[in-house]
Design a protein around this motif. Structure first.
Motif, PDB file in Angstrom:
ATOM      1  N   HIS A   1      35.499  47.808  -2.817  1.00 26.25           N
ATOM      2  CA  HIS A   1      36.306  48.126  -4.004  1.00 26.25           C
ATOM      3  C   HIS A   1      35.637  49.175  -4.893  1.00 26.25           C
ATOM      4  O   HIS A   1      36.318  50.014  -5.489  1.00 26.25           O
ATOM      5  N   ASN A   2      34.304  49.144  -4.969  1.00 27.39           N
ATOM      6  CA  ASN A   2      33.645  50.176  -5.802  1.00 27.39           C
ATOM      7  C   ASN A   2      33.815  51.563  -5.197  1.00 27.39           C
ATOM      8  O   ASN A   2      33.957  52.562  -5.904  1.00 27.39           O
ATOM      9  N   GLU A   3      33.823  51.630  -3.858  1.00 21.76           N
ATOM     10  CA  GLU A   3      34.041  52.928  -3.194  1.00 21.76           C
ATOM     11  C   GLU A   3      35.478  53.392  -3.391  1.00 21.76           C
ATOM     12  O   GLU A   3      35.742  54.572  -3.644  1.00 21.76           O
ATOM     13  N   ILE A   4      36.404  52.449  -3.287  1.00 20.33           N
ATOM     14  CA  ILE A   4      37.823  52.782  -3.471  1.00 20.33           C
ATOM     15  C   ILE A   4      38.059  53.255  -4.908  1.00 20.33           C
ATOM     16  O   ILE A   4      38.814  54.219  -5.144  1.00 20.33           O
ATOM     17  N   ALA A   5      37.380  52.587  -5.842  1.00 19.38           N
ATOM     18  CA  ALA A   5      37.522  52.987  -7.247  1.00 19.38           C
ATOM     19  C   ALA A   5      37.100  54.435  -7.434  1.00 19.38           C
ATOM     20  O   ALA A   5      37.765  55.211  -8.132  1.00 19.38           O
ATOM     21  N   ASN A   6      35.992  54.820  -6.783  1.00 24.97           N
ATOM     22  CA  ASN A   6      35.542  56.210  -6.869  1.00 24.97           C
ATOM     23  C   ASN A   6      36.513  57.160  -6.199  1.00 24.97           C
ATOM     24  O   ASN A   6      36.803  58.247  -6.705  1.00 24.97           O
ATOM     25  N   LEU A   7      37.003  56.759  -5.045  1.00 22.10           N
ATOM     26  CA  LEU A   7      37.900  57.641  -4.290  1.00 22.10           C
ATOM     27  C   LEU A   7      39.211  57.879  -5.026  1.00 22.10           C
ATOM     28  O   LEU A   7      39.757  58.986  -5.013  1.00 22.10           O
ATOM     29  N   LEU A   8      39.727  56.818  -5.651  1.00 27.59           N
ATOM     30  CA  LEU A   8      41.049  56.925  -6.282  1.00 27.59           C
ATOM     31  C   LEU A   8      40.976  57.176  -7.790  1.00 27.59           C
ATOM     32  O   LEU A   8      42.015  57.250  -8.451  1.00 27.59           O
ATOM     33  N   ASN A   9      39.753  57.262  -8.305  1.00 29.13           N
ATOM     34  CA  ASN A   9      39.560  57.458  -9.752  1.00 29.13           C
ATOM     35  C   ASN A   9      40.213  56.340 -10.566  1.00 29.13           C
ATOM     36  O   ASN A   9      40.958  56.588 -11.526  1.00 29.13           O
ATOM     37  N   ILE A  10      39.938  55.118 -10.150  1.00 28.73           N
ATOM     38  CA  ILE A  10      40.441  53.965 -10.900  1.00 28.73           C
ATOM     39  C   ILE A  10      39.267  53.017 -11.119  1.00 28.73           C
ATOM     40  O   ILE A  10      38.199  53.190 -10.520  1.00 28.73           O
ATOM     41  N   ALA A  11      39.480  52.017 -11.967  1.00 30.81           N
ATOM     42  CA  ALA A  11      38.413  51.037 -12.192  1.00 30.81           C
ATOM     43  C   ALA A  11      38.317  50.112 -10.989  1.00 30.81           C
ATOM     44  O   ALA A  11      39.297  49.896 -10.279  1.00 30.81           O
TER      45      ALA A  11
ATOM     46  N   GLY B   1      38.008  46.959 -11.030  1.00 33.20           N
ATOM     47  CA  GLY B   1      38.898  45.814 -11.258  1.00 33.20           C
ATOM     48  C   GLY B   1      40.339  46.141 -10.898  1.00 33.20           C
ATOM     49  O   GLY B   1      41.072  45.299 -10.358  1.00 33.20           O
ATOM     50  N   SER B   2      40.733  47.389 -11.173  1.00 31.79           N
ATOM     51  CA  SER B   2      42.096  47.809 -10.816  1.00 31.79           C
ATOM     52  C   SER B   2      42.281  47.797  -9.311  1.00 31.79           C
ATOM     53  O   SER B   2      43.344  47.433  -8.796  1.00 31.79           O
ATOM     54  N   SER B   3      41.230  48.199  -8.604  1.00 30.95           N
ATOM     55  CA  SER B   3      41.312  48.214  -7.143  1.00 30.95           C
ATOM     56  C   SER B   3      41.539  46.787  -6.624  1.00 30.95           C
ATOM     57  O   SER B   3      42.399  46.556  -5.762  1.00 30.95           O
ATOM     58  N   LYS B   4      40.789  45.845  -7.163  1.00 35.32           N
ATOM     59  CA  LYS B   4      40.950  44.444  -6.740  1.00 35.32           C
ATOM     60  C   LYS B   4      42.346  43.931  -7.084  1.00 35.32           C
ATOM     61  O   LYS B   4      42.991  43.235  -6.286  1.00 35.32           O
ATOM     62  N   ALA B   5      42.811  44.286  -8.280  1.00 37.58           N
ATOM     63  CA  ALA B   5      44.139  43.826  -8.694  1.00 37.58           C
ATOM     64  C   ALA B   5      45.228  44.403  -7.784  1.00 37.58           C
ATOM     65  O   ALA B   5      46.166  43.703  -7.380  1.00 37.58           O
TER      66      ALA B   5
ATOM     67  N   ALA C   1      47.521  52.443  -1.025  1.00 39.32           N
ATOM     68  CA  ALA C   1      46.257  53.144  -0.786  1.00 39.32           C
ATOM     69  C   ALA C   1      45.084  52.163  -0.789  1.00 39.32           C
ATOM     70  O   ALA C   1      44.217  52.207   0.091  1.00 39.32           O
ATOM     71  N   VAL C   2      45.074  51.266  -1.765  1.00 39.46           N
ATOM     72  CA  VAL C   2      43.972  50.296  -1.855  1.00 39.46           C
ATOM     73  C   VAL C   2      43.981  49.386  -0.628  1.00 39.46           C
ATOM     74  O   VAL C   2      42.933  49.124  -0.023  1.00 39.46           O
ATOM     75  N   PHE C   3      45.160  48.904  -0.228  1.00 39.50           N
ATOM     76  CA  PHE C   3      45.221  47.998   0.924  1.00 39.50           C
ATOM     77  C   PHE C   3      44.732  48.696   2.192  1.00 39.50           C
ATOM     78  O   PHE C   3      43.943  48.136   2.961  1.00 39.50           O
ATOM     79  N   VAL C   4      45.217  49.914   2.411  1.00 39.22           N
ATOM     80  CA  VAL C   4      44.813  50.656   3.621  1.00 39.22           C
ATOM     81  C   VAL C   4      43.298  50.866   3.629  1.00 39.22           C
ATOM     82  O   VAL C   4      42.628  50.630   4.637  1.00 39.22           O
ATOM     83  N   LEU C   5      42.777  51.294   2.490  1.00 42.82           N
ATOM     84  CA  LEU C   5      41.339  51.605   2.441  1.00 42.82           C
ATOM     85  C   LEU C   5      40.480  50.351   2.567  1.00 42.82           C
ATOM     86  O   LEU C   5      39.448  50.359   3.239  1.00 42.82           O
TER      87      LEU C   5
END
Lengths: 180, 177
Positions: free
Chosen positions: B145-155, B157-161, B133-137
């Motif tokens: 990454h901050n937008e992805i964090a909001n979309l996926l309800n994760i931190a 930093g987790s999105s980057k990792a 999901a993170v790669f596609v987005l």
């Protein structure tokens, strides 16, 4: 292992669009609900049409009373193009009230000072006025509601019929045993 | 935005289904792509695409033009696809024939690129759910990454990792025989 640069190139080359294998539109179109805005617009249009129909019916009823009903011929109700209210500008209940109140005022003015045969007829008239006020108040919340408009028209007609009856009794026809 | 597009949007806002059909034809490819890549299943992607357009239809009267219509529509589609993905979150592998079909249908590139593209699409679908999901987005849809964090309800930093892990895995998958 592929390099970072190769992966970036491959990623950049991927198509951003991908058509589905089948046309989704027919199934999708069937799922599209009618929008609330459309409903409001449609309801508004319906109410407007009904309001105009009610105003037209009012004109016909008043015209019929003026032209055909004996005793009403003295009531000067002018219904022509110059006095036709603008249905877009004035809510139908106010147009209706203005028409009926004019007739009612003129009929009341023609009543003899005594109408004892009907007992407390003024109380009866006040009861209708109260009912008309309540319907008018409801129409402020539901403008042009056809059932409320019909109810209002019916109440006014009952009042006018009652006034006409009082007028005939005052003219002593009732007391002489003639059919009203 | 072209005048035709503006007219189509305005007419669709007024409830014109033919105008909405025109908008559908313009955007279905991109909507279906994000749904397919996130969900990895044709039927689910079709369902999510339809659900997205129903939401767009319902929300159209509220579209004020603050952002471009394409951006607005695509965000609705992405959120819808993520909702479906969340409901169906699992590590899924896609049948090779499905990926073949996908590459043929989506193929805008040359034949040589198609092979690589097909391999990459297949590799993306082999990623763990969050990493995919993170790669596609991030890499394909352009979200930060901050937008992805909001979309996926994760931190964030987790999105980057997840993204770095996805890249590592993809490089490995693409190097396999």
């Amino acid at each position: 292992m592929k390099s970072e640069q190769e992966l970036d190139q491959l990623t950049a080359a991927l198509p951003r669009e991908m058509p589905p294998q089948q046309d989704l539109w027919p199934a999708l179109e069937a799922q599209l609900p009618e929008r609330p805005a459309q409903k409001r617009r449609q309801t508004s249009l319906d109410n407007r049409m009904l309001g105009m129909a009610a105003a037209l019916a009012l004109v016909v009823v008043v015209g019929w009373r003026v032209m055909l009903v004996p005793g009403d011929s003295t009531v000067p109700v002018a219904v022509n193009e110059t006095t036709m209210p603008d249905v877009d500008a004035v809510p139908v209940q106010y147009q209706m009230a203005r028409q009926f109140e004019t007739i009612k005022a003129e009929q009341l003015a023609q009543l003899a000072p005594r109408s004892d045969s009907f007992g407390d007829w003024q109380y009866q008239m006040a009861s209708w006025d109260l009912a008309i006020d309540q319907v008018s108040g409801a129409l402020d919340y539901y403008p042009n509601d056809p059932r409320l408009l019909a109810q209002m028209q019916s109440l006014y007609e009952q009042q006018l019929d009652y006034l006409r009856l009082i007028g005939r009794v005052d003219s002593t026809a009732y007391l002489l045993g003639e059919e009203l | 935005m072209s005048a035709d597009n503006t007219t189509a949007i305005r007419r669709a806002q007024e409830g014109d289904r033919q105008a909405f059909h025109l908008l559908y034809r313009q955007h279905i490819g991109r909507v279906y792509a994000v749904c397919w890549r996130l969900l990895g299943d044709r039927q689910k992607a079709e369902d999510a695409s339809q659900e997205s357009f129903v939401k767009v239809w319902q929300s159209l009267p509220d579209f004020k033009g603050d952002s471009s219509f394409a951006t607005w529509l695509h965000r609705i589609a992405t959120r819808t696809a993520i909702d479906c993905w969340r409901r169906d979150r699992r590590l899924s592998f896609v049948e090779p024939e499905t990926v073949d079909g996908l590459a043929e249908l989506g193929g805008q590139a040359t034949a040589a690129d198609n092979d690589d593209g097909r391999d990459l699409e297949q590799a993306i679908q082999r990623l763990p759910a969050q990493a995919k999901a993170v790669f596609v987005l991030f890499a394909l849809e352009g979200y930060q990454h901050n937008e992805i964090a909001n979309l996926l309800n994760i931190a964030e930093g987790s999105s980057k990792a997840h993204y770095h892990r996805a890249r590592q895995l993809l490089r490995g998958f693409l190097s396999e025989e």
